[in-house]
Design an enzyme around this catalytic site. Structure first.
Site, PDB file in Angstrom:
ATOM      1  N   ARG A  69      -1.289   9.378  -5.451  1.00  0.00           N
ATOM      2  CA  ARG A  69      -0.839   9.931  -4.175  1.00  0.00           C
ATOM      3  C   ARG A  69       0.445  10.713  -4.400  1.00  0.00           C
ATOM      4  NH1 ARG A  69       1.235   6.559  -1.565  1.00  0.00           N
ATOM      5  NH2 ARG A  69       0.795   4.630  -2.655  1.00  0.00           N
ATOM      6  N   TYR A 197      -7.560  13.645  -5.813  1.00  0.00           N
ATOM      7  CA  TYR A 197      -7.296  12.220  -6.046  1.00  0.00           C
ATOM      8  C   TYR A 197      -7.556  11.408  -4.779  1.00  0.00           C
ATOM      9  CZ  TYR A 197      -5.094   7.766  -6.362  1.00  0.00           C
ATOM     10  OH  TYR A 197      -4.901   6.414  -6.287  1.00  0.00           O
ATOM     11  N   LYS A 206      -5.894   6.195   3.612  1.00  0.00           N
ATOM     12  CA  LYS A 206      -4.460   6.218   3.939  1.00  0.00           C
ATOM     13  C   LYS A 206      -4.174   7.142   5.120  1.00  0.00           C
ATOM     14  CE  LYS A 206      -3.629   3.557   0.482  1.00  0.00           C
ATOM     15  NZ  LYS A 206      -3.363   2.139   0.750  1.00  0.00           N
ATOM     16  N   HIS A 226      -0.780  -2.085   6.067  1.00  0.00           N
ATOM     17  CA  HIS A 226      -1.189  -2.023   4.660  1.00  0.00           C
ATOM     18  C   HIS A 226      -1.333  -3.461   4.145  1.00  0.00           C
ATOM     19  CE1 HIS A 226      -0.141  -0.125   0.460  1.00  0.00           C
ATOM     20  NE2 HIS A 226      -1.448  -0.221   0.647  1.00  0.00           N
ATOM     21  N   SER A 248       1.530  -0.672  -2.971  1.00  0.00           N
ATOM     22  CA  SER A 248       0.384  -0.286  -3.803  1.00  0.00           C
ATOM     23  C   SER A 248       0.512  -0.856  -5.213  1.00  0.00           C
ATOM     24  CB  SER A 248       0.314   1.239  -3.893  1.00  0.00           C
ATOM     25  OG  SER A 248       0.390   1.776  -2.607  1.00  0.00           O
ATOM     26  N   CYS A 250       0.357  -3.863  -6.347  1.00  0.00           N
ATOM     27  CA  CYS A 250       1.140  -5.104  -6.508  1.00  0.00           C
ATOM     28  C   CYS A 250       0.243  -6.330  -6.333  1.00  0.00           C
ATOM     29  CB  CYS A 250       2.268  -5.165  -5.500  1.00  0.00           C
ATOM     30  SG  CYS A 250       3.627  -4.067  -5.899  1.00  0.00           S
ATOM     31  N   GLY A 251      -1.076  -6.161  -6.444  1.00  0.00           N
ATOM     32  CA  GLY A 251      -1.947  -7.330  -6.464  1.00  0.00           C
ATOM     33  C   GLY A 251      -2.596  -7.697  -5.134  1.00  0.00           C
ATOM     34  N   ASP A 277      -6.895  -3.998   1.475  1.00  0.00           N
ATOM     35  CA  ASP A 277      -5.885  -2.928   1.533  1.00  0.00           C
ATOM     36  C   ASP A 277      -5.376  -2.629   2.943  1.00  0.00           C
ATOM     37  OD1 ASP A 277      -4.346  -0.951   0.140  1.00  0.00           O
ATOM     38  OD2 ASP A 277      -5.667   0.600   0.903  1.00  0.00           O
ATOM     39  N   ARG A 377      -9.091   3.974 -11.228  1.00  0.00           N
ATOM     40  CA  ARG A 377      -9.618   3.220 -10.085  1.00  0.00           C
ATOM     41  C   ARG A 377     -11.099   2.925 -10.206  1.00  0.00           C
ATOM     42  NH1 ARG A 377      -5.889   2.253  -5.627  1.00  0.00           N
ATOM     43  NH2 ARG A 377      -3.959   3.158  -6.375  1.00  0.00           N
ATOM     44  N   ASP A 503      -3.423 -19.113  -8.892  1.00  0.00           N
ATOM     45  CA  ASP A 503      -2.418 -20.123  -8.539  1.00  0.00           C
ATOM     46  C   ASP A 503      -1.598 -19.721  -7.318  1.00  0.00           C
ATOM     47  OD1 ASP A 503      -2.883 -22.239 -10.422  1.00  0.00           O
ATOM     48  OD2 ASP A 503      -2.296 -20.804 -11.970  1.00  0.00           O
TER      49      ASP A 503
HETATM   50  C1  OXD Z   1      -2.660   2.729  -2.544  1.00  0.00           C
HETATM   51  C2  OXD Z   1      -4.118   2.478  -2.531  1.00  0.00           C
HETATM   52  O1  OXD Z   1      -2.194   3.654  -3.244  1.00  0.00           O
HETATM   53  O2  OXD Z   1      -4.540   1.520  -1.889  1.00  0.00           O
HETATM   54  O3  OXD Z   1      -1.946   1.999  -1.843  1.00  0.00           O
HETATM   55  O4  OXD Z   1      -4.863   3.240  -3.163  1.00  0.00           O
HETATM   56 MN    MN Z   2      -3.026   0.560  -0.676  1.00  0.00          MN
END
Ligand code: OXD
Ligand code: MN
Length: 544
Positions: A69, A197, A206, A226, A248, A250-251, A277, A377, A503
């Site tokens: 992005r 992209y 988004k 989000h 984005s 971060c899991g 997401d 991705r 965990d």
């Molecule tokens: C992001 C996505 O960039 O979900 O947050 O693709």
């Molecule tokens: Mn996202």
């Protein structure tokens, strides 16, 4: 097709400007999708992967300058700058339209314009919102078919109204200097040009489901966030849901699809994915906040996904998936990425399509030496997810017990704490910070403020967005409790202190116990923190 005059006039106006050779309406049928896949393979836009090992899977490479992005080229075009606020980039709408028209003019010559009618949410349901994306990219069409609900039934649901989001996308020349991702919230319009992209061009995600939807949510008393949505089923058959907002990469997908640790599995605790997401939140008739996932698939980050970190995501993307910018294993025509296993392919092309030598991999220069781009991705269907919640297709979504904010912080932020109220929770969300990742272009690993993980996605003034949170708090009779987590704290040698992944359920378990008033906590200056003995660490190696 449709007789809707608004739609027909708008498609004509956009086609008159962009001059495609032909216009194809996407009907959502498998037959049409298959033809498009074949066409994309015949032009090299996509590569058909080994259909025995990866049935229905394809590989696509974006342009090298177009892999994430572009926040610097993303604009909120409201009549005044104040409405967009000081965090968003702003261009006055008529100036922006004029500037972009010049770029769009003739940009689809020699190409086909595809008309994609899509729904965010279950078609025909109370809380669904519709969009039409015009694009000159088959890749976009095929991704939208996975990520959203596409087809003629959407046109039927729009009927003869003009209430739909008008999205225009053209790859144009993929010129990064003239790349624009522009939102016109007052016009229900999104214009994206010169990118291919996902985050810039799959306009349902988004652009619509966060930026435009956050604007609509403020007007209509709901929230677009989000956030992932996760269900935890207890042995008594009850399932509790949490929403979690992390920046984005971060899991979110990992938490949304986590597999409970063995001690939890033995007790019969199960976890279910509703979304990974985006959550649309509104007040239900019962006075609780309900969350629904407006998407129909996952656009997940591939690197780091493996049998241990996220087996559910891995299984989800073993079929019907479009991989973007991963490494191509030429020996068996499959894909690979860093962190998949310890067995990098010897005969492979990197994400740029060049011969790749895995021995040259240098962690400090991933972009140039890795097989897969760090922001590569998979676009995978939700229905293929082994842990998909049975509520996934419930148009109303699920009732939310807790909202969790979190960031990637090596230091400072503790494992978990609870805010003292909705207002204080709004404050906790507003001061969120995280180390930047490859999901957006720019420096990686720098701490930046990312309120509610929405910094790149609020379609209006961030100050007004916080006010909206506070206002919502006043009208939700039974509001969820708000927490903050950090899975990423490191010791002085840079090693993660907390094991993370499955965990993390141990922390979610404490959070849900707090929501039910089943466990005490210590009130500190930052909020409630757990008593050490209340985080279940049974069966956790190395932590005593
Ligand atoms: C992001 C996505 O960039 O979900 O947050 O693709
Ligand atoms: Mn996202």
């Amino acid at each position: 097709m449709t007789n809707n005059k608004y739609i027909l006039d708008w498609v004509k106006e956009m086609a008159d400007m962009t001059c495609p050779d032909k216009i194809v309406w996407i009907d959502g049928s498998e037959e049409q999708a298959e033809k498009l896949r074949a066409e994309a393979c015949s032009t090299g836009e996509m590569i058909k992967l080994n259909q025995e090992l990866l049935p229905g899977c394809y590989l696509h490479r974006t342009a090298i300058n177009d892999v994430a992005r572009v926040e610097g080229r993303t604009f909120i075009c409201t009549p005044t700058k104040e409405e967009a606020g000081n965090i968003n980039n702003w261009i006055e709408p008529s100036e922006c339209y004029e500037r972009l028209k010049k770029i769009y003019r003739g940009s689809m010559k020699g190409r086909t314009m595809y008309v994609i009618p899509y729904s965010m949410g279950i078609v025909g349901s109370d809380f669904a919102k519709y969009g039409i994306e015009l694009t000159d990219s088959i890749y976009v069409v095929l991704n939208m078919l996975i990520m959203t609900r596409v087809g003629n039934d959407v046109l039927d649901a729009i009927g003869d109204s003009d209430n739909y989001i008008k999205g225009l996308h053209s790859k144009a020349q993929l010129d990064e200097n003239n790349r624009y991702i522009c939102h016109f919230p007052q016009d229900n319009t999104i214009w994206s040009v010169n990118s291919g992209y996902g985050g810039n061009v799959l306009l349902g995600k988004k652009c619509f489901a966060l930026r435009i939807a956050s604007y609509l949510g403020r007007k209509e008393n709901w929230m677009a966030e989000h956030m992932l949505i996760l269900g935890v089923e207890f042995p008594n058959g009850e399932t509790k849901y949490v929403c979690a907002a992390f920046p984005s990469a971060c899991g979110k997908t990992n938490l949304a699809m986590l597999i409970p640790p063995e001690v939890y599995r033995k007790k019969g605790i199960k976890t279910w994915t509703v979304g990974d997401d985006i959550a649309w939140l509104r007040i239900g008739k019962d006075g609780r906040l309900w969350a629904m996932n407006p998407e129909n698939g996952f656009f997940g980050v591939a690197p780091g996904t493996n049998e241990k970190s996220n087996p559910n995501a891995l299984h989800t993307c073993m079929k019907d998936t479009i991989f973007t910018n991963v490494c191509h294993n030429l020996d068996n025509n499959t894909v690979w990425w860093e962190g998949l296993d310890n067995n990098p392919p010897k005969n492979a092309l990197n994400w740029k399509g060049e011969k790749w030598d895995y021995t040259k991999y240098d962690k400090a220069d991933k972009i140039n030496t890795s097989g897969a781009h760090p922001n590569s991705r998979f676009t995978a269907k939700a229905v293929n997810c082994p842990c998909l919640s049975k509520e996934f297709n419930n148009p109303a979504g699920v009732p939310v017990s807790a909202i969790i904010f979190g960031g990637r912080r090596a230091k400072t932020a503790p494992l978990v704490y609870q805010s003292t109220s909705w207002q204080n929770g709004t404050f906790v969300g507003s001061i969120m910070a995280s180390e930047t990742t490859a999901a957006a272009s720019g420096a990686i690993g720098v701490v930046r403020r990312d309120p509610m993980a929405m910094r790149p996605f609020v379609g209006y003034n961030m100050g007004d967005y916080w006010q909206h949170w506070l206002d919502m708090g006043k009208i939700i009779p039974h509001a969820p409790k708000i927490f903050h987590v950090n899975w990423f704290r490191t010791d002085d040698n840079g090693n993660f202190i907390w094991p993370g992944f499955g965990d993390n359920l141990r922390v979610v378990d404490w959070i849900l116990a707090r929501c039910e008033g089943k466990v005490d906590a210590d009130l500190t200056a930052i909020g409630y923190v757990p008593k050490p003995e209340d985080i279940n660490i049974e069966g956790l190696d190395g932590i005593t």
